[in-house]
Design an enzyme around this catalytic site. Structure first.
Site, PDB file in Angstrom:
ATOM      1  N   ASP A 209       0.821  -1.217   0.000  1.00 41.93           N
ATOM      2  CA  ASP A 209       0.000   0.000   0.000  1.00 41.93           C
ATOM      3  C   ASP A 209       0.859   1.273   0.000  1.00 41.93           C
ATOM      4  OD1 ASP A 209      -2.031  -1.818   0.375  1.00 41.93           O
ATOM      5  OD2 ASP A 209      -2.741  -0.967   2.265  1.00 41.93           O
ATOM      6  N   ASP A 210       0.281   2.322  -0.544  1.00 44.66           N
ATOM      7  CA  ASP A 210       0.735   3.716  -0.390  1.00 44.66           C
ATOM      8  C   ASP A 210       1.742   4.205  -1.432  1.00 44.66           C
ATOM      9  OD1 ASP A 210      -0.904   3.521   1.787  1.00 44.66           O
ATOM     10  OD2 ASP A 210       0.617   3.997   3.291  1.00 44.66           O
TER      11      ASP A 210
ATOM     12  N   HIS B 258       3.877  -2.104   3.154  1.00 48.88           N
ATOM     13  CA  HIS B 258       3.772  -0.740   2.621  1.00 48.88           C
ATOM     14  C   HIS B 258       5.012  -0.364   1.818  1.00 48.88           C
ATOM     15  CE1 HIS B 258       0.738  -0.747   5.770  1.00 48.88           C
ATOM     16  NE2 HIS B 258       0.156   0.243   5.113  1.00 48.88           N
TER      17      HIS B 258
ATOM     18  N   HIS C   8      -5.079   9.467   0.152  1.00 47.51           N
ATOM     19  CA  HIS C   8      -5.014   8.624   1.356  1.00 47.51           C
ATOM     20  C   HIS C   8      -5.973   9.109   2.452  1.00 47.51           C
ATOM     21  CE1 HIS C   8      -3.051   5.980   4.394  1.00 47.51           C
ATOM     22  NE2 HIS C   8      -2.860   5.245   3.329  1.00 47.51           N
TER      23      HIS C   8
END
Ligand SMILES: [Zn+2]
Length: 214
Positions: free
Chosen positions: A35-36, A183, A90
């Site tokens: 993620d991210d 992440h 986000h």
């Protein structure tokens, strides 16, 4: 530290049956997710590891990061990974009106469309922090998206988590069909650089195979 949430408890999955928490298959298949990103260095480092290990994974990307680093985003797709929407900025769904949340989701959707004209993967959405209201989720599902949560959280982003503990979190809690969260972010860099390669080799030794989210 309270480690209760490393493995998503059964009652949470039971409360939210419309979200995907893990796969039901009985094969020794597991699903790595990141993620991210995409960001320079961390995402690229992960892509190098995955290529070396011949593993495909799923990347939940932030629209803003795709716009900043489209070449890295294109590399994720070119190397056969699956991508998903993680909102444009986000956002925390519990602190955002549904209107603003969906608008931000759509902004990320448009960005993804812009760079993925030939991409035929599934439409996947992961809410940042796992925080989303029912109204928001329903509207996203109405657009043909699946809401992808997780079964095992590595806590790689937590500065109080040692790299060794991060590795244990993953390896000890994985079962057939697990969806695991890492992440590709600067916060997670130290932990993921230690834990990811070791987790992959330990899990391969245990006979697990890695797939992208369906
Ligand atoms: Zn996130």
């Amino acid at each position: 530290m309270n480690n209760f949430w490393i493995k998503t408890p059964f009652f949470i999955k039971w409360l939210f049956p419309k979200y995907v928490w893990s796969a039901k298959d009985q094969n020794k298949t597991i699903y790595l997710t990141f993620d991210d990103g995409p960001i320079p260095e961390v995402t690229e480092w992960i892509l190098d590891i995955l290529k070396k290990e011949k593993i495909k994974a799923t990347f939940f990307c932030i629209g803003e990061n795709i716009e900043k680093h489209p070449n890295i985003f294109e590399r994720v797709i070119d190397e056969g990974h699956t991508i998903g929407n993680h909102t444009f900025n986000h956002l925390n769904g519990w602190k955002t009106t549904s209107e603003a949340y969906i608008e931000n989701f759509n902004a990320c959707h448009s960005t993804i469309q812009k760079y993925t004209s030939n991409y035929k993967g599934p439409k996947l959405f992961r809410p940042p922090y796992g925080k989303i209201t029912k109204t928001q989720a329903n509207r996203i599902m109405q657009q043909g998206y699946k809401i992808i949560m997780w079964d095992v959280l590595s806590y790689d982003f937590n500065p109080k988590m040692s790299p060794e503990k991060c590795l244990t979190n993953v390896v000890k809690n994985i079962t057939c069909g697990s969806i695991i969260v890492f992440h590709d972010s600067l916060k997670a860099e130290k932990n993921i650089k230690f834990a990811l390669p070791k987790a992959i080799s330990l899990l391969k030794e245990k006979g697990f195979q890695f797939e992208t989210i369906f």
